[in-house]
Scaffold this active site. Sequence first.
Site, PDB file in Angstrom:
ATOM      1  N   LYS A 198     -37.969 -13.886 101.016  1.00  0.00           N
ATOM      2  CA  LYS A 198     -37.059 -12.786 101.319  1.00  0.00           C
ATOM      3  C   LYS A 198     -35.741 -13.035 100.606  1.00  0.00           C
ATOM      4  CE  LYS A 198     -34.678 -10.467 105.082  1.00  0.00           C
ATOM      5  NZ  LYS A 198     -34.640 -10.216 106.523  1.00  0.00           N
ATOM      6  N   LYS A 252     -40.135  -9.584  99.999  1.00  0.00           N
ATOM      7  CA  LYS A 252     -39.188  -8.540 100.379  1.00  0.00           C
ATOM      8  C   LYS A 252     -37.886  -8.727  99.626  1.00  0.00           C
ATOM      9  CE  LYS A 252     -36.648  -7.069 104.402  1.00  0.00           C
ATOM     10  NZ  LYS A 252     -36.192  -7.450 105.696  1.00  0.00           N
TER      11      LYS A 252
HETATM   12  C1  PBG Z   1     -33.203  -8.848 109.236  1.00  0.00           C
HETATM   13  C2  PBG Z   1     -34.055  -7.833 108.569  1.00  0.00           C
HETATM   14  C3  PBG Z   1     -33.602  -7.059 107.510  1.00  0.00           C
HETATM   15  C4  PBG Z   1     -34.632  -6.176 107.208  1.00  0.00           C
HETATM   16  C5  PBG Z   1     -35.689  -6.444 108.068  1.00  0.00           C
HETATM   17  N1  PBG Z   1     -35.320  -7.492 108.916  1.00  0.00           N
HETATM   18  C6  PBG Z   1     -32.306  -6.982 106.805  1.00  0.00           C
HETATM   19  C7  PBG Z   1     -31.500  -8.159 106.517  1.00  0.00           C
HETATM   20  O1  PBG Z   1     -32.021  -9.244 106.257  1.00  0.00           O
HETATM   21  O2  PBG Z   1     -30.295  -8.006 106.529  1.00  0.00           O
HETATM   22  C8  PBG Z   1     -34.526  -5.156 106.118  1.00  0.00           C
HETATM   23  C9  PBG Z   1     -35.370  -3.972 106.224  1.00  0.00           C
HETATM   24  C10 PBG Z   1     -35.005  -2.863 105.324  1.00  0.00           C
HETATM   25  O3  PBG Z   1     -34.019  -2.888 104.557  1.00  0.00           O
HETATM   26  O4  PBG Z   1     -35.733  -1.865 105.380  1.00  0.00           O
HETATM   27  N2  PBG Z   1     -33.736  -9.892 109.849  1.00  0.00           N
END
Ligand code: PBG
Length: 328
Positions: A198, A252
């Site tokens: 991520k 992601k």
């Molecule tokens: C946070 C989390 C995020 C998303 C899913 N879980 C954002 C972040 O890390 O700030 C992003 C999902 C999206 O942008 O659709 N744990």
Amino acid sequence: MPSFPSTRLRRLRAADWTRRLVRETALSPDDLIWTVIVSDRADPTEPVPSMPGVERLNVSEAAKAAVRARTLGIPAIAIFPNIDPGLKDAHGSKADDPNGLVADCIKAMKDAAPEVGIICDVALDPFTDHGHDGLLAAGEILNDATVERLIDQALMQAEAGCDVIAPSDMMDGRIGAIRTALDEEGFENVLILSYAAKYASAFYGPYRDAIGSSTALQGDKKTYQMDPANTDEALREVALDIEEGADMVMVKPGMPYLDIVARVKAEFEMPTYAFQVSGEYAMIKAAEANGWIDGERAMMESLLAFKRAGADGILTYFAPEAAERMTG
Ligand code: PBG
């Protein structure tokens, strides 16, 4: 391969029936995980301005979404909570609340459509007043202390009936710690989908609006989420999570990271998912609203691209719209 003129690749593209016969990649509702924003205040739904077509749902609307997923043939829903800012604190105390929004949604959704898999994010950011995924001390995100909180959060979700625990926090060692805790508590059949690779991405912007953490967030997430410049590091992250017991792994964001999806799938041959995040969704919707692209075609092409890159499935806000198109 013989060359031109004995080879003419356009021959296979000339008719719809040949195009269908030679098509290498197919998309079906089975490939979709619907990402749903839930809220403890939505009344019963409220639009997310930066994500046209996406609404925050209250518990009973979330249950209806599960029924809709079943009808459309979407195998699973991933839920993301937006809670009352007054309930947030530095420790994310509500993250493991057995009577909170997430537990209520899991139960209502499993009641309404038990055949639909429920996936829950494990991370503290929807529950902290500073907007970080972990515990913050003197400007630093504490790793091991955060993992202890994540264990409590995962156990609460499993207790409520969640099928898949999906840690999105990027703390080191959390997959192994959560797997051990789940097994000790008798949840050995609960799956883990790791947000293994991520990245610290600008494409999460609309999501942070949707869950109400964007105004709260102090600083950035670069000390725990990955540097967008790296690919070898993604393989190390995925390898560790598999060793620690992840059943499925995720990359992601999605479309800007298809090279990572392809590399992870080729290297590990694991069930591999890509998250088409909020900013990717918003870009397509915004361009469509301006009349600059054909939104429906762009949606389908973007989803197909994930499959072509090797993803087994896609987490996407487009899931119901895309499934409707595929089945209807
Ligand atoms: C946070 C989390 C995020 C998303 C899913 N879980 C954002 C972040 O890390 O700030 C992003 C999902 C999206 O942008 O659709 N744990």
